[in-house]
Motif scaffolding. Structure first.
Motif, PDB file in Angstrom:
ATOM      1  N   LEU A 199      40.135  46.370  39.441  1.00 33.65           N
ATOM      2  CA  LEU A 199      40.224  45.876  38.070  1.00 33.65           C
ATOM      3  C   LEU A 199      41.224  44.730  37.926  1.00 33.65           C
ATOM      4  N   ALA A 200      42.330  44.787  38.660  1.00 31.15           N
ATOM      5  CA  ALA A 200      43.371  43.759  38.515  1.00 31.15           C
ATOM      6  C   ALA A 200      42.856  42.364  38.854  1.00 31.15           C
ATOM      7  N   GLY A 201      41.763  42.281  39.595  1.00 32.94           N
ATOM      8  CA  GLY A 201      41.196  40.989  39.940  1.00 32.94           C
ATOM      9  C   GLY A 201      40.088  40.536  39.010  1.00 32.94           C
ATOM     10  N   HIS A 202      39.856  41.281  37.928  1.00 34.94           N
ATOM     11  CA  HIS A 202      38.817  40.923  36.955  1.00 34.94           C
ATOM     12  C   HIS A 202      39.393  40.091  35.816  1.00 34.94           C
ATOM     13  N   ASP A 203      38.570  39.194  35.267  1.00 35.73           N
ATOM     14  CA  ASP A 203      38.821  38.650  33.944  1.00 35.73           C
ATOM     15  C   ASP A 203      38.249  39.634  32.935  1.00 35.73           C
ATOM     16  N   VAL A 204      39.033  39.991  31.934  1.00 39.40           N
ATOM     17  CA  VAL A 204      38.599  40.987  30.958  1.00 39.40           C
ATOM     18  C   VAL A 204      38.520  40.339  29.581  1.00 39.40           C
ATOM     19  N   TYR A 205      37.376  40.439  28.951  1.00 41.93           N
ATOM     20  CA  TYR A 205      37.159  39.931  27.598  1.00 41.93           C
ATOM     21  C   TYR A 205      37.063  41.131  26.656  1.00 41.93           C
ATOM     22  N   ILE A 206      37.839  41.109  25.563  1.00 47.32           N
ATOM     23  CA  ILE A 206      37.865  42.211  24.602  1.00 47.32           C
ATOM     24  C   ILE A 206      37.489  41.675  23.231  1.00 47.32           C
ATOM     25  N   CYS A 207      36.630  42.410  22.535  1.00 46.87           N
ATOM     26  CA  CYS A 207      36.348  42.075  21.142  1.00 46.87           C
ATOM     27  C   CYS A 207      36.034  43.349  20.375  1.00 46.87           C
ATOM     28  N   LEU A 252      29.646  45.163  31.345  1.00 45.66           N
ATOM     29  CA  LEU A 252      29.919  45.318  29.918  1.00 45.66           C
ATOM     30  C   LEU A 252      30.171  46.784  29.603  1.00 45.66           C
ATOM     31  N   LEU A 253      31.293  47.086  28.971  1.00 46.36           N
ATOM     32  CA  LEU A 253      31.617  48.423  28.469  1.00 46.36           C
ATOM     33  C   LEU A 253      31.535  48.381  26.948  1.00 46.36           C
ATOM     34  N   TYR A 254      30.660  49.214  26.372  1.00 52.63           N
ATOM     35  CA  TYR A 254      30.340  49.149  24.948  1.00 52.63           C
ATOM     36  C   TYR A 254      30.759  50.466  24.309  1.00 52.63           C
ATOM     37  N   ARG A 255      31.735  50.394  23.402  1.00 53.48           N
ATOM     38  CA  ARG A 255      32.238  51.574  22.676  1.00 53.48           C
ATOM     39  C   ARG A 255      31.542  51.675  21.317  1.00 53.48           C
ATOM     40  N   ALA A 256      30.938  52.825  21.030  1.00 47.23           N
ATOM     41  CA  ALA A 256      30.279  53.056  19.747  1.00 47.23           C
ATOM     42  C   ALA A 256      30.333  54.542  19.427  1.00 47.23           C
ATOM     43  N   ARG A 257      30.068  54.877  18.156  1.00 42.28           N
ATOM     44  CA  ARG A 257      30.114  56.280  17.745  1.00 42.28           C
ATOM     45  C   ARG A 257      28.976  57.091  18.353  1.00 42.28           C
ATOM     46  N   SER A 258      27.768  56.523  18.311  1.00 39.90           N
ATOM     47  CA  SER A 258      26.594  57.257  18.790  1.00 39.90           C
ATOM     48  C   SER A 258      25.584  56.271  19.341  1.00 39.90           C
ATOM     49  N   GLY A 282      38.170  33.744  37.676  1.00 39.78           N
ATOM     50  CA  GLY A 282      37.540  34.216  38.904  1.00 39.78           C
ATOM     51  C   GLY A 282      36.077  34.526  38.698  1.00 39.78           C
ATOM     52  N   ARG A 283      35.470  35.256  39.659  1.00 42.63           N
ATOM     53  CA  ARG A 283      34.033  35.524  39.629  1.00 42.63           C
ATOM     54  C   ARG A 283      33.696  36.937  39.185  1.00 42.63           C
ATOM     55  N   HIS A 284      34.700  37.750  38.868  1.00 42.90           N
ATOM     56  CA  HIS A 284      34.453  39.127  38.436  1.00 42.90           C
ATOM     57  C   HIS A 284      34.960  39.278  37.005  1.00 42.90           C
ATOM     58  N   ALA A 285      34.103  39.778  36.132  1.00 40.21           N
ATOM     59  CA  ALA A 285      34.464  39.898  34.721  1.00 40.21           C
ATOM     60  C   ALA A 285      34.059  41.257  34.177  1.00 40.21           C
ATOM     61  N   LEU A 286      34.901  41.762  33.278  1.00 44.68           N
ATOM     62  CA  LEU A 286      34.619  42.992  32.535  1.00 44.68           C
ATOM     63  C   LEU A 286      34.680  42.652  31.057  1.00 44.68           C
ATOM     64  N   LEU A 287      33.611  42.954  30.335  1.00 42.40           N
ATOM     65  CA  LEU A 287      33.549  42.737  28.892  1.00 42.40           C
ATOM     66  C   LEU A 287      33.685  44.087  28.205  1.00 42.40           C
ATOM     67  N   ILE A 288      34.629  44.213  27.271  1.00 42.99           N
ATOM     68  CA  ILE A 288      34.854  45.483  26.570  1.00 42.99           C
ATOM     69  C   ILE A 288      34.673  45.232  25.079  1.00 42.99           C
TER      70      ILE A 288
END
Length: 450
Positions: free
Chosen positions: A412-420, A359-365, A331-337
């Motif tokens: 969210l259910a309509g998003h493509d989600v990429y995880i790395c 883009l959601l970016y998880r880091a310590r600081s 689809g046209r909506h994407a979430l990158l984690i």
């Protein structure tokens, strides 16, 4: 979470879904396992007595173990169909699972055959073991192969992996080829399923020679051709965050590689004491006809030495690999984690993925946010969002749960989600996404081991 939100004039291109061939590949593998047992079924009229049942079970375990050895090597061959369509991380998990099955079948084969032979000869298990190893043809080679395979299995266990360097694990793992070669011949000389049966023997040879051809084609000849053609060298090295460095590589005709954002190569840096190990690093920027870029975090001896690379260093590359690419979107909506250095392939996707992207970016600081300036610049350019999930003042980690994801990302259910990210992180996020109602076909992920 801190949110950086800008305009939403994102580029829009048509995206088509593509069905993964993973199910078809697994079906073929299971059919192969059934075919491997067929010679025993055709050769066995009846089973009589405890010795007969033990040796029969041992023969079945041996056939399945021999087949599993071929599958194990085939999954190491880096066949493009598997690496780019099924996904490198999934193939790696299959390989690890096949390794466990192989070792278990090997133990069962040895225990059952020796116990059955001992019962048949009315001898002690120790006497039968010595007799088989020393007097039977090709058994000394098979015993050496067995010892090597056990050593590979032990060093591949998760507990052992945490205590050894990637380089040590890599070299021990390569001994799998020697183990399979040494164990191959006793299967034909001692296996009742092959003695005097040219069709079964030819099929077994075809299986092993076919797998050997795949290894030769994709692990030897393809890399030689790639590196002779493209002549990669280090252009520059730049620090992005504490312990994180970007390496720009220059080469010729790089558009011919067909590399896509989200993919990775396996790299050897020659002449710097780093040429003995092949290590996977993702592209951290869209590839150009003359330049590639990777971003590396110092997690081991090889990655730590990347900071010391000098311009002009020759590079040996293999790839591209990986299926974390734009054509998996539906689809046209994407979430990158992303977590940690897992942001590198997602940074390239963030720049190029069509549609509306967050883009959601998880880091310590904040100091650990590699490529943060680039991400915010891309967000401003394409009208996307960058959100950061950082540890609190006391070191507490923000929770990424189904509830927090639904609250932060409406629809969210309509998003493509990429995880790395690290394997444990990817598993947790995957579970949270499924609990939040995101269907499996919209979750695309690759994980790596620390």
């Amino acid at each position: 979470m801190t949110t950086v939100e800008t305009r939403r004039a994102a580029p829009s291109l048509p995206v088509t879904a593509r069905r993964s061939p993973a199910g078809a590949v697994l079906a073929v593998l299971w059919a192969g396992a059934a075919a491997a047992v067929a010679p025993w079924w055709a050769d066995t009229g009846s089973v009589v007595g405890a010795a007969g049942w033990l040796t029969g079970a041992g023969r079945i375990a041996g056939l399945l173990c021999g087949y599993a050895c071929a599958v194990l090597v085939g999954l190491m061959a880096r066949v493009p169909l598997l690496e780019t369509r099924v996904g490198s991380d999934r193939v790696a998990r299959w390989h690890a699972m096949a390794g466990r099955y192989t070792v278990c079948l090997l133990v069962a084969h040895i225990a059952l055959i020796l116990t059955g032979y001992a019962a048949q000869d009315r001898a002690s298990l120790w006497h039968e073991t010595v007799t088989v190893v020393l007097d039977y043809p090709d058994m000394l080679k098979a015993t050496a192969g067995t010892v090597i395979l056990f050593a590979v299995g032990v060093t591949s266990a998760r507990a052992a992996r945490r205590r050894t360097s990637y380089e040590f694990w890599y070299y021990v793992h390569l001994l799998t080829y020697a183990a399979v070669f040494l164990a191959f011949f006793h299967q034909l000389t001692l296996g009742d399923e092959f003695n005097g049966k040219p069709v079964a023997t030819a099929a077994w040879y075809a299986l092993y020679l076919g797998v050997a051809a795949l290894v030769l084609r994709y692990r030897v000849l393809a890399p030689v051709r790639l590196n002779r053609r493209h002549r990669l060298r280090v252009e520059s090295v730049q620090q992005e965050a504490p312990g994180v460095y970007s390496v720009v590589l220059r080469g010729r005709h790089l558009e011919e590689l067909g590399a896509r954002p989200g993919q990775f190569f396996r790299w050897r840096f020659l002449g710097e004491g780093m040429g003995w190990a092949s290590t996977p690093y993702s592209l951290s920027a869209p590839p150009r006809p003359d330049l590639l870029r990777i971003t590396v975090k110092a997690l081991g001896d090889h990655s730590a030495a990347v900071a010391l690379l000098r311009p002009g260093t020759r590079v040996w590359a293999e790839g591209p690999y990986g299926s974390l690419t734009a054509d998996r979107a539906t689809g046209r909506h994407a979430l990158l984690i992303a977590a940690g250095v897992g942001v590198t392939p997602l940074r390239a996707l963030f720049e190029t993925l069509p549609g509306e992207v967050t883009l959601l970016y998880r880091a310590r600081s904040a100091e650990d946010l590699a490529l943060g300036g680039e991400l915010e610049a891309i967000a401003r350019w394409r009208g996307g969002q960058v959100l950061y999930a950082l540890n609190g003042p006391g070191g507490e980690r923000p929770s990424i749960t189904a509830q927090s994801l639904r609250a932060t990302f409406p629809g969210l259910a309509g998003h493509d989600v990429y995880i790395c990210g690290p394997h444990g992180f990817a598993q947790d996020v995957y579970a949270a996404l499924r609990a939040a109602g995101v269907p499996d076909r919209r979750i695309h992920h690759e994980s790596f081991e620390l």
